[in-house]
Design a protein around this motif. Sequence first.
Motif, PDB file in Angstrom:
ATOM      1  N   ALA A   1       0.851  -1.185   0.000  1.00 56.27           N
ATOM      2  CA  ALA A   1       0.000   0.000   0.000  1.00 56.27           C
ATOM      3  C   ALA A   1       0.889   1.238   0.000  1.00 56.27           C
ATOM      4  CB  ALA A   1      -0.914  -0.001   1.225  1.00 56.27           C
ATOM      5  N   ALA A   2       0.282   2.354  -0.347  1.00 53.29           N
ATOM      6  CA  ALA A   2       0.978   3.633  -0.364  1.00 53.29           C
ATOM      7  C   ALA A   2       0.396   4.547   0.706  1.00 53.29           C
ATOM      8  CB  ALA A   2       0.828   4.282  -1.737  1.00 53.29           C
ATOM      9  N   HIS A   3       1.182   5.549   1.073  1.00 53.01           N
ATOM     10  CA  HIS A   3       0.682   6.598   1.960  1.00 53.01           C
ATOM     11  C   HIS A   3       1.614   7.798   1.877  1.00 53.01           C
ATOM     12  CE1 HIS A   3       3.181   5.733   5.862  1.00 53.01           C
ATOM     13  NE2 HIS A   3       3.899   5.523   4.790  1.00 53.01           N
ATOM     14  N   ARG A   4       1.174   8.892   2.471  1.00 55.57           N
ATOM     15  CA  ARG A   4       2.020  10.063   2.648  1.00 55.57           C
ATOM     16  C   ARG A   4       1.695  10.622   4.039  1.00 55.57           C
ATOM     17  NH1 ARG A   4      -2.215  11.765   0.100  1.00 55.57           N
ATOM     18  NH2 ARG A   4      -3.273  13.576   0.948  1.00 55.57           N
ATOM     19  N   LEU A   5       2.674  11.264   4.622  1.00 60.52           N
ATOM     20  CA  LEU A   5       2.499  11.826   5.956  1.00 60.52           C
ATOM     21  C   LEU A   5       2.639  13.337   5.874  1.00 60.52           C
ATOM     22  CD1 LEU A   5       4.576   9.215   7.980  1.00 60.52           C
ATOM     23  CD2 LEU A   5       2.107   9.268   7.604  1.00 60.52           C
ATOM     24  N   ASP A   6       1.551  14.044   6.095  1.00 54.83           N
ATOM     25  CA  ASP A   6       1.548  15.503   6.050  1.00 54.83           C
ATOM     26  C   ASP A   6       2.146  16.068   7.336  1.00 54.83           C
ATOM     27  OD1 ASP A   6       0.215  15.392   3.584  1.00 54.83           O
ATOM     28  OD2 ASP A   6      -1.735  15.292   4.569  1.00 54.83           O
ATOM     29  N   GLY A   7       2.540  17.330   7.279  1.00 51.90           N
ATOM     30  CA  GLY A   7       3.036  17.999   8.477  1.00 51.90           C
ATOM     31  C   GLY A   7       4.505  17.787   8.746  1.00 51.90           C
ATOM     32  N   LEU A   8       5.190  17.052   7.878  1.00 50.76           N
ATOM     33  CA  LEU A   8       6.630  16.855   8.035  1.00 50.76           C
ATOM     34  C   LEU A   8       7.367  18.004   7.350  1.00 50.76           C
ATOM     35  CD1 LEU A   8       6.753  13.022   7.350  1.00 50.76           C
ATOM     36  CD2 LEU A   8       6.996  14.169   9.549  1.00 50.76           C
ATOM     37  N   PRO A   9       8.630  18.214   7.673  1.00 51.90           N
ATOM     38  CA  PRO A   9       9.380  19.313   7.052  1.00 51.90           C
ATOM     39  C   PRO A   9       9.466  19.148   5.530  1.00 51.90           C
ATOM     40  CG  PRO A   9      10.608  18.351   8.885  1.00 51.90           C
ATOM     41  CD  PRO A   9       9.420  17.482   8.656  1.00 51.90           C
TER      42      PRO A   9
ATOM     43  N   ARG B   1      -6.681  -8.045   2.244  1.00 47.10           N
ATOM     44  CA  ARG B   1      -6.633  -8.114   0.769  1.00 47.10           C
ATOM     45  C   ARG B   1      -7.659  -7.181   0.136  1.00 47.10           C
ATOM     46  NH1 ARG B   1      -2.385  -9.378  -1.643  1.00 47.10           N
ATOM     47  NH2 ARG B   1      -1.338 -11.062  -0.637  1.00 47.10           N
ATOM     48  N   HIS B   2      -8.857  -7.173   0.673  1.00 42.71           N
ATOM     49  CA  HIS B   2      -9.945  -6.398   0.078  1.00 42.71           C
ATOM     50  C   HIS B   2      -9.852  -4.910   0.401  1.00 42.71           C
ATOM     51  CE1 HIS B   2     -14.103  -4.824  -0.187  1.00 42.71           C
ATOM     52  NE2 HIS B   2     -14.099  -5.508  -1.307  1.00 42.71           N
ATOM     53  N   GLU B   3      -9.471  -4.567   1.637  1.00 45.08           N
ATOM     54  CA  GLU B   3      -9.570  -3.188   2.093  1.00 45.08           C
ATOM     55  C   GLU B   3      -8.264  -2.401   2.053  1.00 45.08           C
ATOM     56  OE1 GLU B   3     -11.472  -3.388   5.948  1.00 45.08           O
ATOM     57  OE2 GLU B   3     -12.920  -4.824   5.176  1.00 45.08           O
ATOM     58  N   LEU B   4      -7.101  -3.091   1.979  1.00 45.88           N
ATOM     59  CA  LEU B   4      -5.830  -2.372   2.070  1.00 45.88           C
ATOM     60  C   LEU B   4      -4.871  -2.626   0.908  1.00 45.88           C
ATOM     61  CD1 LEU B   4      -5.081  -2.950   5.857  1.00 45.88           C
ATOM     62  CD2 LEU B   4      -6.069  -0.914   4.798  1.00 45.88           C
ATOM     63  N   HIS B   5      -4.854  -3.835   0.383  1.00 43.56           N
ATOM     64  CA  HIS B   5      -3.849  -4.204  -0.623  1.00 43.56           C
ATOM     65  C   HIS B   5      -3.979  -3.335  -1.873  1.00 43.56           C
ATOM     66  CE1 HIS B   5      -0.911  -6.636  -2.638  1.00 43.56           C
ATOM     67  NE2 HIS B   5      -1.758  -6.982  -3.588  1.00 43.56           N
ATOM     68  N   GLN B   6      -2.880  -2.666  -2.205  1.00 41.80           N
ATOM     69  CA  GLN B   6      -2.746  -1.798  -3.373  1.00 41.80           C
ATOM     70  C   GLN B   6      -3.673  -0.586  -3.328  1.00 41.80           C
ATOM     71  OE1 GLN B   6      -2.642  -4.158  -6.963  1.00 41.80           O
ATOM     72  NE2 GLN B   6      -0.698  -5.051  -6.363  1.00 41.80           N
ATOM     73  N   TRP B   7      -3.933  -0.109  -2.130  1.00 42.23           N
ATOM     74  CA  TRP B   7      -4.695   1.120  -1.931  1.00 42.23           C
ATOM     75  C   TRP B   7      -3.771   2.195  -1.374  1.00 42.23           C
ATOM     76  CZ3 TRP B   7      -9.683   2.450  -2.968  1.00 42.23           C
ATOM     77  CH2 TRP B   7     -10.537   1.426  -3.361  1.00 42.23           C
ATOM     78  N   SER B   8      -4.223   3.429  -1.419  1.00 40.50           N
ATOM     79  CA  SER B   8      -3.576   4.510  -0.688  1.00 40.50           C
ATOM     80  C   SER B   8      -4.185   4.503   0.711  1.00 40.50           C
ATOM     81  CB  SER B   8      -3.828   5.863  -1.349  1.00 40.50           C
ATOM     82  OG  SER B   8      -3.439   6.898  -0.452  1.00 40.50           O
TER      83      SER B   8
END
Length: 136
Positions: A29-37, A76-83
């Motif tokens: 899965a992918a993500h980004r973390l806001d609020g970092l420098p 598998r259904h809720e997280l795999h290959q999701w943001s």
Amino acid sequence: MGDVTVVDAWPDATSRAWGLVAQPLRFHAAHRLDGLPDGHKCRRQHGHGYQVRVQIDPAATGTPSSALQPAEAAIRHELHQWSLNEVLGPNPTAEQLAETLGAHFVGELQIPGVVHVLVAETPTTLAVWRPAETRP
């Protein structure tokens, strides 16, 4: 609801907590973390190969692997290959993921005897969630 801690070590067979559970449930899965420098690599959308392990008290269920089938299907259904930002909201950390999965497994899926849920995001990020009733 539960307790989450972070351990700074990649899970392996020598890790006591990691060694007590069956094969990991894996997903990407992918993500980004806001609020970092500015310039921090985690501010950008990026992906991980996550490993999730769930320890189940064998006294609570006959076969832990069959008890985990709903958990594997949910991942598998809720997280795999999701943001994860789309699924969990802003700033989805390993700690938040461990807490969300643990609460989902115990609450909605009603998997009996969950002792802890471990989520490994990177070699230096391992979050451990324990239900409130199993805290030391």
